[in-house]
Design an enzyme around this catalytic site. Structure first.
Site, mmCIF file in Angstrom:
data_model
loop_
_atom_site.group_PDB
_atom_site.id
_atom_site.type_symbol
_atom_site.label_atom_id
_atom_site.label_comp_id
_atom_site.label_asym_id
_atom_site.label_seq_id
_atom_site.Cartn_x
_atom_site.Cartn_y
_atom_site.Cartn_z
ATOM 1 N N ASN A 9 2.481 1.424 4.142
ATOM 2 C CA ASN A 9 2.826 0.178 4.824
ATOM 3 C C ASN A 9 2.582 0.240 6.335
ATOM 4 O OD1 ASN A 9 5.763 -1.901 5.304
ATOM 5 N ND2 ASN A 9 3.708 -2.565 4.871
ATOM 6 N N ASP A 65 -8.316 3.622 1.799
ATOM 7 C CA ASP A 65 -7.229 3.845 2.749
ATOM 8 C C ASP A 65 -7.801 4.425 4.043
ATOM 9 O OD1 ASP A 65 -4.939 4.504 4.137
ATOM 10 O OD2 ASP A 65 -3.929 5.355 2.384
ATOM 11 N N CYS A 113 -1.099 0.694 7.328
ATOM 12 C CA CYS A 113 -2.540 0.424 7.482
ATOM 13 C C CYS A 113 -2.956 -0.826 6.710
ATOM 14 C CB CYS A 113 -3.377 1.620 7.031
ATOM 15 S SG CYS A 113 -3.182 3.119 8.018
ATOM 16 N N ARG A 114 -3.216 -0.655 5.413
ATOM 17 C CA ARG A 114 -3.808 -1.730 4.618
ATOM 18 C C ARG A 114 -2.887 -2.919 4.389
ATOM 19 N NH1 ARG A 114 -5.471 1.787 -0.383
ATOM 20 N NH2 ARG A 114 -3.465 2.699 0.205
ATOM 21 N N SER A 115 -1.662 -2.672 3.970
ATOM 22 C CA SER A 115 -0.775 -3.802 3.648
ATOM 23 C C SER A 115 -0.367 -4.569 4.900
ATOM 24 C CB SER A 115 0.444 -3.348 2.852
ATOM 25 O OG SER A 115 1.206 -2.395 3.567
ATOM 26 N N CYS A 133 0.855 -1.186 0.000
ATOM 27 C CA CYS A 133 0.000 0.000 0.000
ATOM 28 C C CYS A 133 0.891 1.236 0.000
ATOM 29 C CB CYS A 133 -0.981 -0.014 1.173
ATOM 30 S SG CYS A 133 -0.256 0.211 2.805
#
Length: 165
Positions: A11, A130, A13-15, A8
């Site tokens: 690196n 995000d 939050c999402r990933s 993401c």
């Protein structure tokens, strides 16, 4: 061993959520020894930082262990190392292609394309929002789970892993 890199923007939050969720899923299915799982950013803003407190909180709420991680940036060498590089949104995909110098081996995928896997084909997919901007870690979590479950189905249907049904 199947090598997977979730990516993401920052690196944190999402990933990192995807790395933790997918690690948990494969461990629960007894498949952890078949995978190398990691995450990275397309940007340098958060390098060295730990996962966002919203990601940590959501994963704890769901009973999913947070994989110890500090943000790193994707490199061109990652393209050669990993079998699957999975970005969270269209901007990530563009940046991943830029960093890798293209995608000649077809290793770059958008996360929710796996959630839309039908009849042996990956379909166009919307972005994983995000939560850094939306503040909605619940929606991000639902999307990440859907993408990870679809990815496992994709791997099973391709014969790369065997899953008990």
């Amino acid at each position: 061993m199947i090598k997977v890199l979730f990516i993401c923007h920052g690196n944190i939050c999402r990933s990192t959520m995807a790395e933790s969720v997918f690690t948990h899923m494969v461990k629960e299915r007894g498949l952890l020894d078949q995978f190398e799982i990691y995450s990275a950013a397309t940007n340098r803003e958060e390098i060295g930082n730990t996962p966002h407190y919203g990601t940590v909180g959501k994963l704890r709420q769901e009973g999913i262990p947070v994989v110890p991680h500090r943000a790193v940036q994707m490199t061109a060498m990652d393209y050669g190392h990993y079998d699957y590089l999975i970005g969270m949104d269209s901007a990530n995909i563009r940046n991943m292609n830029r960093i890798a110098g293209g995608d000649p081996n077809g290793k770059i995928f958008k996360m929710l394309s796996f959630a839309n896997y039908r009849d042996g084909r990956l379909c166009d997919a919307r972005d994983v929002a995000d939560p850094w901007y939306t503040g909605d870690f619940e929606a991000t979590y639902r999307d990440v789970v859907a993408g990870c479950e679809g990815f496992l189905e994709y791997l099973a249907e391709r014969g790369e892993i065997w899953m008990r049904r």
